[in-house]
Design an enzyme around this catalytic site. Structure first.
Site, PDB file in Angstrom:
ATOM      1  N   LYS A 102       3.753  51.322   7.365  1.00 41.80           N
ATOM      2  CA  LYS A 102       4.139  50.034   7.967  1.00 41.80           C
ATOM      3  C   LYS A 102       4.429  49.013   6.883  1.00 41.80           C
ATOM      4  O   LYS A 102       5.430  48.302   6.922  1.00 41.80           O
ATOM      5  CB  LYS A 102       3.006  49.521   8.862  1.00 41.80           C
ATOM      6  CG  LYS A 102       3.111  48.057   9.219  1.00 41.80           C
ATOM      7  CD  LYS A 102       1.868  47.529   9.894  1.00 41.80           C
ATOM      8  CE  LYS A 102       0.858  46.947   8.951  1.00 41.80           C
ATOM      9  NZ  LYS A 102       0.989  45.526   8.631  1.00 41.80           N
ATOM     10  N   ARG A 153       4.382  38.758   9.149  1.00 42.80           N
ATOM     11  CA  ARG A 153       4.439  38.052   7.868  1.00 42.80           C
ATOM     12  C   ARG A 153       5.731  38.334   7.101  1.00 42.80           C
ATOM     13  O   ARG A 153       5.846  38.038   5.922  1.00 42.80           O
ATOM     14  CB  ARG A 153       3.231  38.446   7.007  1.00 42.80           C
ATOM     15  CG  ARG A 153       1.939  38.111   7.706  1.00 42.80           C
ATOM     16  CD  ARG A 153       0.767  38.062   6.800  1.00 42.80           C
ATOM     17  NE  ARG A 153       0.825  37.050   5.786  1.00 42.80           N
ATOM     18  CZ  ARG A 153       0.654  35.739   5.989  1.00 42.80           C
ATOM     19  NH1 ARG A 153       0.422  35.286   7.194  1.00 42.80           N
ATOM     20  NH2 ARG A 153       0.718  34.897   4.984  1.00 42.80           N
ATOM     21  N   ASP A 196      -2.139  38.822  11.576  1.00 41.23           N
ATOM     22  CA  ASP A 196      -3.516  38.865  12.066  1.00 41.23           C
ATOM     23  C   ASP A 196      -4.300  37.625  11.639  1.00 41.23           C
ATOM     24  O   ASP A 196      -4.113  37.115  10.538  1.00 41.23           O
ATOM     25  CB  ASP A 196      -4.220  40.107  11.521  1.00 41.23           C
ATOM     26  CG  ASP A 196      -3.531  41.377  11.982  1.00 41.23           C
ATOM     27  OD1 ASP A 196      -2.836  41.309  13.015  1.00 41.23           O
ATOM     28  OD2 ASP A 196      -3.676  42.405  11.316  1.00 41.23           O
ATOM     29  N   ASP A 240      -7.563  46.793   3.986  1.00 36.58           N
ATOM     30  CA  ASP A 240      -7.200  47.386   5.289  1.00 36.58           C
ATOM     31  C   ASP A 240      -8.025  48.643   5.604  1.00 36.58           C
ATOM     32  O   ASP A 240      -7.904  49.195   6.695  1.00 36.58           O
ATOM     33  CB  ASP A 240      -5.708  47.755   5.323  1.00 36.58           C
ATOM     34  CG  ASP A 240      -4.806  46.572   5.102  1.00 36.58           C
ATOM     35  OD1 ASP A 240      -5.269  45.433   5.246  1.00 36.58           O
ATOM     36  OD2 ASP A 240      -3.620  46.779   4.753  1.00 36.58           O
TER      37      ASP A 240
HETATM   38  N1  EPU Z   1      -2.601  34.366  -0.538  1.00 35.56           N
HETATM   39  C1  EPU Z   1      -2.551  33.052  -0.931  1.00 35.56           C
HETATM   40  N2  EPU Z   1      -1.312  32.471  -1.089  1.00 35.56           N
HETATM   41  C2  EPU Z   1      -0.154  33.145  -0.853  1.00 35.56           C
HETATM   42  C3  EPU Z   1      -0.217  34.496  -0.453  1.00 35.56           C
HETATM   43  C4  EPU Z   1      -1.464  35.082  -0.286  1.00 35.56           C
HETATM   44  O1  EPU Z   1      -3.594  32.420  -1.137  1.00 35.56           O
HETATM   45  O2  EPU Z   1       0.928  32.544  -1.002  1.00 35.56           O
HETATM   46  C5  EPU Z   1      -3.919  35.008  -0.314  1.00 35.56           C
HETATM   47  C6  EPU Z   1      -4.102  35.385   1.157  1.00 35.56           C
HETATM   48  O3  EPU Z   1      -4.561  34.276   1.907  1.00 35.56           O
HETATM   49  C7  EPU Z   1      -5.128  36.486   1.074  1.00 35.56           C
HETATM   50  C8  EPU Z   1      -4.772  37.183  -0.239  1.00 35.56           C
HETATM   51  O4  EPU Z   1      -3.972  36.247  -0.977  1.00 35.56           O
HETATM   52  O5  EPU Z   1      -6.415  35.940   0.991  1.00 35.56           O
HETATM   53  C9  EPU Z   1      -4.040  38.484  -0.098  1.00 35.56           C
HETATM   54  O6  EPU Z   1      -2.816  38.278   0.560  1.00 35.56           O
HETATM   55  P1  EPU Z   1      -1.493  39.129   0.248  1.00 35.56           P
HETATM   56  O7  EPU Z   1      -0.387  38.154   0.064  1.00 35.56           O
HETATM   57  O8  EPU Z   1      -1.800  40.097  -0.837  1.00 35.56           O
HETATM   58  O9  EPU Z   1      -1.310  39.906   1.590  1.00 35.56           O
HETATM   59  P2  EPU Z   1      -0.019  39.978   2.507  1.00 35.56           P
HETATM   60  O10 EPU Z   1       1.170  40.302   1.690  1.00 35.56           O
HETATM   61  O11 EPU Z   1       0.034  38.804   3.410  1.00 35.56           O
HETATM   62  C10 EPU Z   1      -0.157  42.552   2.917  1.00 35.56           C
HETATM   63  C11 EPU Z   1      -0.296  43.428   4.123  1.00 35.56           C
HETATM   64  C12 EPU Z   1      -1.712  43.303   4.666  1.00 35.56           C
HETATM   65  C13 EPU Z   1      -2.687  43.713   3.581  1.00 35.56           C
HETATM   66  C14 EPU Z   1      -2.471  42.859   2.331  1.00 35.56           C
HETATM   67  C15 EPU Z   1      -3.356  43.248   1.177  1.00 35.56           C
HETATM   68  C16 EPU Z   1       1.894  43.358   5.082  1.00 35.56           C
HETATM   69  C17 EPU Z   1       2.775  42.857   6.155  1.00 35.56           C
HETATM   70  N3  EPU Z   1       0.642  42.977   5.136  1.00 35.56           N
HETATM   71  O12 EPU Z   1      -0.392  41.212   3.397  1.00 35.56           O
HETATM   72  O13 EPU Z   1      -1.789  44.226   5.730  1.00 35.56           O
HETATM   73  O14 EPU Z   1      -4.003  43.519   4.053  1.00 35.56           O
HETATM   74  O15 EPU Z   1      -1.102  42.942   1.917  1.00 35.56           O
HETATM   75  O16 EPU Z   1      -3.096  44.543   0.758  1.00 35.56           O
HETATM   76  O17 EPU Z   1       2.312  44.093   4.207  1.00 35.56           O
HETATM   77  C18 EPU Z   1      -2.669  45.139   7.725  1.00 35.56           C
HETATM   78  O18 EPU Z   1      -1.835  46.048   7.571  1.00 35.56           O
HETATM   79  O19 EPU Z   1      -3.581  45.180   8.570  1.00 35.56           O
HETATM   80  C19 EPU Z   1      -2.568  43.969   6.847  1.00 35.56           C
HETATM   81  C20 EPU Z   1      -3.192  42.815   7.098  1.00 35.56           C
END
Ligand code: EPU
Length: 431
Positions: free
Chosen positions: A21, A90, A114, A303
């Protein structure tokens, strides 16, 4: 839609992983960088790819899927403003870079996803600004424009965010000049996105210490690329197998992407064999407790902590799970406690080191006393991974559980009920 699940069956047999995904949706956005056709193999049919398809179609992509092959082409960007699809997932913010490269303007809805913490996008916006994008916020959208082309820059992330790194990479590949991304995320799905971009004509180096170097090019071409098998599915099936004391071959599971998980699994008494087709999971001895801490790759992925915590309710002794990526990702423990689990969540850092949530009152450490028998309870799925916890709990529990809101799990797990039935689970999907 709801699941009716009667617990008590051991899961046995074989299951095939779907495409990831987290990768598939990003590849779709990357296809907007070229006017030529992109073909994706091992492409999953899940809720999140459907939402992303709506986004890409609305800007001009023509998309078709036959089985696991998805074809996409955006010969022209016919619309740079996407104002619907607000807060559905996202992904939209990742489209800003490609749209700016193609037509110099972009408007995309605020991101959702989420409810597991604040999830700001400050790092995304800082990276885009560093590359020369002018981004304004309206009530529901990000409006971006660039004069001429984006320009290479040195982007230094405070935290190796997966999404912000993807955003920077997608914006930098067609920018003028060199971009350096320091403290970048290096998750396997992101590295595979980089491999796809390289095949399309991008120049990207992976340096030491989480550094990515990109020399912008003038154009990218079409590509055929295979989506990685979903390692979150692999972990979920492994936890389901051990929780039900079964034995399952998870086809396509790749050791390379699961090293930290496999170590944790063996430490609690789980066993596995890496074979040509994938990984076979089973129990070697009664399960025992463990202390784990989630982290960025190559650490124990955030995750994975939900299915693993569900499994730890069946382990002897005390387990501690310290969540260091999201400040609010233990809501689902209330569901497990209603089923009879004994889990307490604390705001202190219960790990080796204090994480960035220390002293902020965020309930981000869980202590699990096990083993506890679980009883069937009706639930509404809170989110995707919490939904998997509901399913694992119901498969262990005595009696029939009714789980509603299953659109959540459908966002990330393809035909999960059908695949579980083939492994012997008693699960029905009803209106
Ligand atoms: N963060 C910030 N500022 C930003 C971006 C992120 O503070 O501009 C913080 C977030 O608040 C969080 C942390 O950094 O505390 C990690 O966020 P990240 O940006 O790494 O995650 P993401 O890209 O939003 C993706 C996956 C998530 C997975 C995370 C970590 C997708 C769509 N989502 O999220 O997947 O948990 O990376 O590996 O790719 C899931 O599949 O259940 C899921 C939540």
């Amino acid at each position: 839609m709801r699941f009716l699940i009667s617990g008590g069956q051991r899961l046995t047999g074989e299951v095939e992983l779907a495409g990831s995904k987290s990768e598939a949706t990003k590849l779709m956005i990357a296809s907007l960088l070229t006017s030529e056709e992109c073909i994706f193999e091992n492409f999953p049919r899940i809720g999140d790819t459907k939402i992303t398809a709506e986004l890409c179609s609305s800007v001009g992509s023509r998309i078709s899927q036959e089985g696991t092959i998805l074809r996409m082409a955006a010969p022209a960007i016919t619309n740079h403003r996407v104002t619907s699809l607000s807060r559905r997932n996202r992904i939209p913010i990742l489209a800003i870079g490609p749209l700016l490269a193609r037509v110099g303007q972009a408007e995309v809805p605020f991101v959702g996803g989420d409810q597991i913490g604040h999830r700001p996008v400050d790092l995304h916006l800082e990276a885009l600004a560093a590359l020369g994008a002018e981004v304004k916020l309206t009530n529901h959208t990000y409006q971006a424009m660039v004069r001429g082309r984006l320009r290479g820059a040195h982007i230094k992330f405070r935290f190796p965010s997966v999404g912000a790194t993807e955003n920077a990479v997608l914006a930098a590949v067609l920018a003028k000049g060199r971009t350096i991304i320091s403290n970048a995320a290096v998750e396997p799905e992101l590295i595979d996105l980089i491999k796809m971009l390289q095949k399309m004509g991008a120049i990207i180096e992976l340096g030491a210490n989480r550094t990515i170097y990109i020399d912008g090019v003038d154009r990218l071409r079409g590509v055929t690329h295979t989506v990685l098998p979903d390692r979150n599915e692999a972990v979920s099936f492994a936890c389901l197998t051990l929780a039900t004391n079964g034995r399952v071959l998870v086809r396509q599971a790749q050791q390379e992407h699961l090293i930290t998980f496999l170590n944790a699994l063996r430490r609690i008494g789980g066993e596995y064999e890496v074979v040509k087709e994938g990984i076979i999971f089973y129990r070697n001895r009664p399960l025992s407790g463990i202390e784990i801490e989630t982290d960025c790759h190559p650490g124990f992925m955030t995750d994975w902590q939900q299915p693993f915590t569900a499994l730890l309710t069946q382990a002897n002794g005390i387990s501690v799970v310290h969540e260091t990526i999201y400040e609010d990702r233990f809501g689902y423990t209330e569901d497990l406690n209603r089923m009879g689990a004994n889990i307490h969540v604390f705001s202190k850092c219960l790990g080796e080191l204090n994480c960035r949530f220390n002293g902020q009152g965020c309930r981000h450490s869980a202590v699990i006393h096990g083993p506890t028998p679980l009883r069937a309870v009706n639930h509404e799925m809170r989110d995707l991974r919490a939904g998997m916890v509901n399913v694992i709990g119901a498969l262990i529990a005595d009696g029939q559980s009714v789980i509603s809101g299953i659109e959540e799990i459908d966002r990330g797990y393809q035909d999960i009920d059908e695949r579980l039935r083939k492994l012997g689970a008693d699960i029905k999907r009803v209106e």
